[in-house]
Design an enzyme around this catalytic site. Structure first.
Site, short mmCIF file in Angstrom:
data_model
loop_
_atom_site.label_atom_id
_atom_site.label_comp_id
_atom_site.label_asym_id
_atom_site.label_seq_id
_atom_site.Cartn_x
_atom_site.Cartn_y
_atom_site.Cartn_z
N LYS A 78 79.64 -2.04 39.96
CA LYS A 78 79.23 -2.75 39.08
C LYS A 78 79.64 -3.43 37.79
O LYS A 78 80.32 -2.58 36.63
CB LYS A 78 77.51 -2.85 38.56
CG LYS A 78 77.00 -3.79 38.45
CD LYS A 78 75.22 -3.32 38.37
CE LYS A 78 74.36 -3.76 38.49
NZ LYS A 78 72.79 -3.72 38.27
N SER A 158 69.12 -5.90 40.91
CA SER A 158 70.74 -6.59 40.09
C SER A 158 71.82 -6.50 40.56
O SER A 158 72.76 -7.63 40.64
CB SER A 158 70.17 -6.84 38.30
OG SER A 158 71.12 -5.77 38.40
N SER A 182 66.53 -2.10 40.00
CA SER A 182 68.15 -2.27 40.02
C SER A 182 69.03 -1.71 41.00
O SER A 182 69.60 -1.98 41.44
CB SER A 182 68.36 -3.19 39.00
OG SER A 182 68.38 -4.52 38.61
N1 GLN Z 1 64.48 -7.34 37.99
C1 GLN Z 1 63.93 -6.41 36.51
C2 GLN Z 1 64.74 -7.16 35.74
O1 GLN Z 1 64.95 -8.62 36.14
C3 GLN Z 1 64.37 -5.32 36.67
C4 GLN Z 1 65.81 -5.93 36.88
C5 GLN Z 1 66.72 -4.00 35.97
O2 GLN Z 1 66.70 -3.50 37.44
N2 GLN Z 1 68.12 -4.02 35.62
O3 GLN Z 1 64.32 -7.60 34.50
#
Ligand code: GLN
Length: 492
Positions: A78, A158, A182
């Protein structure tokens, strides 16, 4: 060639050890897949040359009967993990041209164990999102499509580049991060396995920070065994991260297949939320039956503060993000837009460098931390966070793991929720409480929706008890026998 990419991480590891294949062959096959997978937009940087060099070095070790636990295995990373001298952007314009002079601890652990870097994977900008649509490099496309419908779907977020790349076999496994879901939500949307370990299990050093008290690294992989193998290499104490915990890393793979006889599984009644599609509810019931049939004991439990988890998260996470992102000022990293004076330069750089979602989070975070509102929002959220963690501690006195759906829906269409941040935030309703409490959670593919898309079940475990979590996940995986795979339409 493409048969090589059908092997799981464990299968490829064993084939390399037996010298049935070489890492150069395997890595070459993956580079070809990465190239033909370009329409998915899963990679933001491909490091083909470096990958072949690493593969050859691994082959030299393997030939001598040497090599680490991941020797010669090609992975995707990532783009939130700093990789020395390799462009690292967090999928943000503001990190244009940033070549870190250091390596994140998690990726350093993977290279120590012999893994091969295929490239850097797309993600929501600074990991803020649930659909991988906030990336400066454009959305990632889910390799899965609805039956008889070629609408492009999101791969979750994400870590959408990670989930799409694993599902489309553009890498053996990938690293990911999870601040509010995410790792687990994108795994559920792509029929892959994703585990977010306990807060402190993996070092955060060298991972671009979003919300430091919630961020954790973990793998997305093809099955539970592969996730267990990846996690063992990624995890471990690190002096450079004071929140990483000094406990030995168990052999997670050894925990699989021990069975779940007598395991106490809690079903939290507050996770039966209004408006949840019937097929998600049915999947959850099937999961309960599978674990029961395997000898587990099922108990209904209550986590009364669940309904406050999302609002709490959307105060704590933006607050920490506004502070973490203050460092991007046009002086130290990446992009700079010149201005009249230094303040003008800061403002122009940040206005040009951050996308809309990141700006929204910085604004929310700055607001809840401001003098007049700190007590009303930030401090209150911290108190509620403690109550949420206490709910889990209470139920874990009685049960060993919890079983819930991972997400309230299957993958949705690109663009479907972009103008509706609240409905986007609802994706994380089942995953966010786990981060607030610092617990480990895993998503396992468990079935298909009526329109043919993967659905995941989530297991939540006690702090630092990833072994029980993986053991239970393995039992669900065995019972679900999920064999479906997306058609490779992107190659046509
Ligand atoms: N969808 C959540 C956010 O936008 C979690 C994102 C994540 O876990 N990095 O904050």
């Amino acid at each position: 060639m493409s048969d090589l990419t059908k092997l799981t991480l464990a299968g490829a590891r064993d084939a390399l050890k037996k010298k049935d294949i070489t890492s150069a062959e395997l890595t070459g096959a993956y580079i070809a897949e990465v190239e033909s997978g370009a329409p998915l937009n899963a990679y933001v940087t491909v490091t083909a040359e470096k990958a072949m060099e690493m593969a050859k070095a691994s082959d030299a070790k393997l030939a001598k009967g040497e090599g680490g636990a991941l020797e010669g295995l090609p992975l995707g990373i990532k783009d939130l993990f700093c990789t020395k001298d390799v462009l690292t952007t967090a999928s943000s314009h503001i990190l244009d041209g940033f070549h870190p002079p250091y390596e994140s601890t998690v990726t350093a652990n993977l290279w120590r164990d012999g893994a091969v870097l295929l490239g850097k994977l797309n993600n929501d900008e600074f990991a803020m999102g649930s659909s991988n649509e906030t990336s400066y490099y454009g959305p990632v496309v889910n390799p899965w499509r609805r039956k008889g419908d070629d609408t492009k779907l999101v791969p979750g977020g994400s870590s959408g580049g990670s989930s799409a790349a694993v599902a489309a076999k553009l890498c053996l496994a990938a690293t990911a991060t999870d601040t509010g879901g995410s790792i687990r939500q994108p795994a559920a949307f792509t029929g892959t396995v994703g585990i977010k370990p306990t807060y402190g299990r993996c070092s955060r050093w060298g991972i671009v920070a979003f919300a430091s008290s919630l961020d954790q690294a973990g793998p997305i992989a093809r099955d539970v065994r592969d996730a267990a193998i990846m996690l063992r290499s990624m995890a471990g104490h690190d002096e450079k991260d004071t929140t990483s915990v000094d406990r030995p890393v168990p052999d997670y793979e050894a925990a699989l297949g021990q069975g779940v006889k007598g395991l106490k599984v809690g079903i939290p009644k507050e996770y039966r939320v209004d408006g949840m599609p019937a097929e998600i509810d049915a999947l959850w019931s099937r999961g309960i039956e599978w674990l029961k049939a395997a000898g587990a004991e099922i108990k209904e439990v209550s986590l009364p503060h669940t309904k406050y988890a999302l609002p709490t998260y959307y105060i704590v996470a933006p607050a920490e993000c506004s502070s973490n992102l203050a460092r991007y000022d046009g002086v130290r990293y990446g992009l700079r837009v010149e201005g009249r004076d230094i303040t003008d330069m800061y403002e122009k750089t940040r206005a040009a460098g951050f996308g809309a979602e990141v700006r929204r989070r910085v604004l929310m975070g700055t607001y809840v931390l401001s003098a007049g509102y700190y007590d009303a929002y930030y401090l209150k959220a911290q108190k509620v966070r403690t109550l949420i963690a206490r709910d889990f501690a209470t139920v874990f006195a009685d049960v060993d793991v919890l079983l819930t759906p991972t997400a309230p829906s299957a993958a949705f269409a690109i663009g479907e929720k972009t103008d509706d941040p609240l409905s986007m935030y609802l994706n994380d309703v089942f995953t966010v409480p786990v981060n607030l409490a610092g617990l480990p959670g895993i998503s396992v593919p468990a079935g298909l929706s009526s329109d043919g898309l993967p659905l995941g079940l989530q297991l939540i475990g006690r702090t630092f008890d990833e072994e029980t979590l993986l053991k239970a996940a393995y039992a669900v995986e065995q019972a679900a026998d999920f064999k479906a795979a997306p058609e490779a339409w992107w190659k046509a």
